[in-house]
Every structure is written in C-alpha cells, then in structure tokens.
Motif scaffolding. Sequence first.
Motif, PDB file in Angstrom:
ATOM      1  N   VAL A   1       0.768  -1.147  -0.152  1.00 11.00           N
ATOM      2  CA  VAL A   1      -0.079   0.078   0.122  1.00 11.00           C
ATOM      3  C   VAL A   1       0.930   1.322  -0.028  1.00 11.00           C
ATOM      4  CG1 VAL A   1      -1.702   1.678   1.260  1.00 11.00           C
ATOM      5  CG2 VAL A   1      -1.971  -1.078   0.888  1.00 11.00           C
ATOM      6  N   GLY A   2       0.274   2.500  -0.638  1.00 11.01           N
ATOM      7  CA  GLY A   2       1.285   3.125  -1.157  1.00 11.01           C
ATOM      8  C   GLY A   2       0.323   4.610  -0.032  1.00 11.01           C
ATOM      9  N   ALA A   3       1.053   6.029  -0.544  1.00 13.66           N
ATOM     10  CA  ALA A   3       0.252   7.140  -0.259  1.00 13.66           C
ATOM     11  C   ALA A   3      -0.286   8.071  -0.969  1.00 13.66           C
ATOM     12  CB  ALA A   3       0.768   8.088   0.691  1.00 13.66           C
ATOM     13  N   CYS A   4      -1.811   8.254  -1.215  1.00 14.95           N
ATOM     14  CA  CYS A   4      -2.506   9.036  -2.493  1.00 14.95           C
ATOM     15  C   CYS A   4      -1.712  10.356  -2.217  1.00 14.95           C
ATOM     16  CB  CYS A   4      -4.053   9.255  -1.388  1.00 14.95           C
ATOM     17  SG  CYS A   4      -4.603  10.578  -2.216  1.00 14.95           S
ATOM     18  N   SER A   5      -1.386  10.297  -3.751  1.00 17.57           N
ATOM     19  CA  SER A   5      -0.736  11.695  -3.739  1.00 17.57           C
ATOM     20  C   SER A   5      -1.422  12.729  -3.856  1.00 17.57           C
ATOM     21  CB  SER A   5      -0.758  11.969  -5.584  1.00 17.57           C
ATOM     22  OG  SER A   5      -1.610  11.823  -5.956  1.00 17.57           O
TER      23      SER A   5
END
Lengths: 321, 321
Positions: free
Chosen positions: A279-283
């Motif tokens: 899971v990454g982070a929303c830009s």
Amino acid sequence: MVATGSKCRTCKAPAIIDLPRHNAKFCAEHFQELCRRQVAKAIDHWKMFQPGDKILVAVSGGKDSLAVWDLLHELGYDADGLYIGLGIGDYSEESGRYARNFADERGLRLIEVSLRSEYGYDIPTAARATRRVPCSSCGLSKRHLFDKAALDGGYDVVVTGHNLDDEAAVLFGNALRWEIDYLARQLPVLAARDGLPRKVKPLVRLSERETAAWCIVRGIDYLVEECPMAEGNKHLGYKAALNAIENESPGTKASFYLNFIERMAPVLADARQASEDTVGACSQCGAPTSGEVCAFCRLVDTASAHAPVPVELVSMRRGRR
Amino acid sequence: MVATGSKCRTCKAPAIIDLPRHNAKFCAEHFQELCRRQVAKAIDHWKMFQPGDKILVAVSGGKDSLAVWDLLHELGYDADGLYIGLGIGDYSEESGRYARNFADERGLRLIEVSLRSEYGYDIPTAARATRRVPCSSCGLSKRHLFDKAALDGGYDVVVTGHNLDDEAAVLFGNALRWEIDYLARQLPVLAARDGLPRKVKPLVRLSERETAAWCIVRGIDYLVEECPMAEGNKHLGYKAALNAIENESPGTKASFYLNFIERMAPVLADARQASEDTVGACSQCGAPTSGEVCAFCRLVDTASAHAPVPVELVSMRRGRR
C-alpha cells in the motif's frame, strides 16, 4: 415483545423481553445487565481498547450508534462522537438532530463534518455522478472521514455501531460470493496500520432487536427510519434470509458469525496479510492506497464537479437515471 | 413453466422452460442439449472420468439419480446402477420399483443391496436405536455401501445425483456452522484413497428444477415424493432461504457453489490434507477409519440388535420416542 406473565430469569420480576437465543426472558434492569456484559465481553475478548484510550464513536443518529456511545459511557469509557452530514435530504436533517440532542443532553462532545460544505458533494449527487448504488459512495466517504477525523483529533480507535445482524448479513453476502479478501478482513477489530486508526465493533454480540430494546429502556430517542437510499439493497435480502433461519433455530445467526471469527478467520490469515501489503500513499491526501490517487479523492473529484441532485430524483437501486 | 408465446433461444420454436439463471428459454430439444452440455462440462472440467472407466451410479429411484444415469448413457458412458433397500416403508418399496423399471426398460444392470436382509436393520430402526435424526444413519449406510459395492465390483468411480440445489444447501449449512473439515471436502470430485473409489457429482451444474424437467421431457418415471423421514430437516430450510435469494437475483446459487470451488476450496487445501491423514483400517470390515471399528460396523451392531421399528412410529425430527 414478551408473553403476559413471563418472568425475568434473574429476579423473577415481570419480563419485558424474550431472547430465544439465550433461552431466557428479562426485566428492564437485567436486560441492561446482559447488554453491558455482552459488550464488555466483546471489548475484553477481542482487546478492542482499554481505559485511557482516546475513543471516537461514529454516530449516525440511529439506534446502534447511539446505543454503543451510551454503553461505552455506562462501562466507564470516555468517548467523543463524530457525525457526518451526508446530505440525504430530510433523512440527514433528522438524523443530525437526534445525534446532537443525545450529545447535548449528556454533555458529550460531537464533532461534525459536512460532505456538502467541506467536500462539495452529497450522497445523492455522488450516486448519480458515479452511476453506482448510493451505499457504495456512502461507505467509501464514511470510512475515509472516520479515519481522517481520528488522525486529526489524535484518537486511538474508531468505534462503529455494527450489530450482530449487520455483521452476519455482510458475512453472508461475502460468503455467497466467496469474496476472499473481504472475508479475510471481516473481524470485530481491525488493527491500526499505515497511519490508520484501529477500528472496532463492540456491538457484534448484540442483535438489532437488542440494540433497539436498549434504546427504548434507556429512553434514548433515535431515528427509526432506515436510510431511504438503502431501499432494495441486497443486504436487506440477506438479513431476511438469515432471520427466517434464526426463527427456526434461535442462535444460528450468532454461531454463524462467532464461529466464523473463531474457526475460519485463522484459515484466512494469509489472504489477510496479502490484502494489507503493498500500500502506498495518495498523492492528493496522503491516505493509504494501492493506486496513485485514493478512491475517496477520486470520488470527491467526480461528485463535486456534478450539479447537486436532490435525493428524491435518485433511483433507489442505482445512481442512474 | 414458461409464458405463452415464449420462444427457444436457439431455434425460436415454442419454449417449454424458462431458465432465468441463463437468461433464456428453451424448447425440449435445446433444453436437453443444454443439460448434456452442462453435465459434459462438469465431467471434463473436474476430470470426473473418461470413456472406458467402470462407473457405478447410486440410484434411489428419484429424479436426480435416474437423470444422471440417463445422461451418462446419452453422453456415451457405460454405467451400472446400485440400489440400496433402506426399508423406509412404502417409500422404499416404490422407489425400488422406479429404479428397477428404469433399468429393465433400458436393459441396464442394477445391483441391489437390502439393509434388512443383508445387515439386519433398516433406517427407521437405526434412527430409533441410535436416537439420532434418520438422515444421519441413512447417509452413513449409503456411503459405506456405495464404497463396498464399488470395490467388490471393480468399479473405478461412484456417481451420485447431487444437483446444484443439494450442493448449495449443504454448503450453506456447512458455512453457517463454519465446519472447516466438511467445507474442505465439499468438492464435485473426491479422489480415490485408502482403497475407496473416486466419488463424483456430474449434476452439480444443473438445478433441481432442471433435473426434474429433464426427466419429464425424457419420459422418465420417478418417485416424486420426498423421503418421509427427511421432513423438517434443516437442509430443506437452507434450500428455502437460498431459493428466496435466487428469486431476487437469478444465478446467485450457482455462483455461490461455483465460486466456492474456484476460490475457497484452494484456501482449504491444508485442512483437507489434515482431514485425510492418519486413517487406519476397521478391525471388523477393513474400511478406512480413524478408530478401531468403523462407524458403519458400530451402526450395524447397534441397529441390528434393536427390534424392528416401522417408519410410522418414528418421529420425523429425531429417532427418539
């Protein structure tokens, strides 16, 4: 709710409610004791939180969310409330009043967020703009804003009022489709991760009928109507099917849910782990997401660009015309 | 079964059956084609057997077992039948006549086994003697005798007539209780092991309504009545609950079963393996068992020692007085 002349299992006073699942009837006092005991058991057994934790309750103005807020205070926990204005016409107006009255009468803190004034859309408009069932954008919006409010306010845990009937119906729907990812994550406690708060459901050992009865014996006013946009959704069909079986064999619903947690959830541990990885982070907002922009920010972009649609003009089954 | 004026999807002739799950109506000829295709698909996809395999069909005289026997011959497979006389009063007398007539008319071989004359008991007496629901000793007896007949006769595979409704209802019951061992073994093919033959269910892609319609269009006489001892069993309640959901959303039952096989069964592979380990041989009959004496031999000992009980005297819900 109970046959004339029935007596409380505990004190033999006249009973006010018959609970076939527990094979017992109770007076108002000992019914409340049973509810407190079931909720305390859920909190302790699944390690939901402990005294001193900062708790935020998601409050809709319906029976379940007001019952759980009330029960937490009864059990000695401090908890603030969070109300989200969803913009579903009169239904939202009224639900907000019930939530505010409950908080005011008890001197509790209620945080309010308005989808329309803070994010430029409401649920009827989101349903039309996304051309999906209203429950889809509603659930997405609430999950995101619960998380955000908890993080902004420094809360350790978000409490929701999901009861046994809710959880059993969702479980049934997920099992009917064998949605492994959803099944793997259907637990009474979701641990904090990726900056998201812990999420817990202290009412999973109480039925819908029991949370309603709790509000009645405690004198809590709540919005009785179901959300008008949920009409005809499959969830209600699943509840009806389970109720038919429960009537034949009281206790089936509770064992369906509780045996799932005990026996099946461990088997799904690997699937759960996989669904939480990568899971990454929303830009745009920084929330965890597997894409570039999270689903909530995409919804805000789509729905806030659409002209407002009053709830009366949105078909109940889909957001389409 | 179908609205006047409806046409067959394939040939536009007047339709005789509406299948909402396939979103189509069919004439008698193309309905049969659909049934043959669904059964051939099940046999091929799950590698149930191939031409040349020696096949034994468990025949009850009801629609499903006669339909599967008929369909196998239609598809070019040779198969013998096995009929077990369960001693359930008139019901068993009649079911035997239907099975024998079917075999005689087609020149097929039907092996017969009688519980009463060969093992000294019948199902009503077993229910009373064991004080359990009749379906319990009936299922145990049939499973054991299918295996034994297959081994004695040198058959590679035992075919049963379980249809989609049967399998979906059993799956629902097992999921309601989250019986991991039972769920792990609920497959359309159970591989041969420990000297037991392979067991397969070629009708799992056809509903109960479709197997009944198959018999009607093929002119097959079958016993229409349900077993009188099954009355009130939970299985029928599970079927009713699934039917209510199927009526709202045609195809739900098929996706419930087929998604289970595709998505969930692989997750349960470890549990399946564990349930197949550590099996020894029965000291009385040699069948695989985890104990000293297998459950069938224990049933024979108990039930054959009991005075015969006519079916009319056995309560439907339990074997108790």
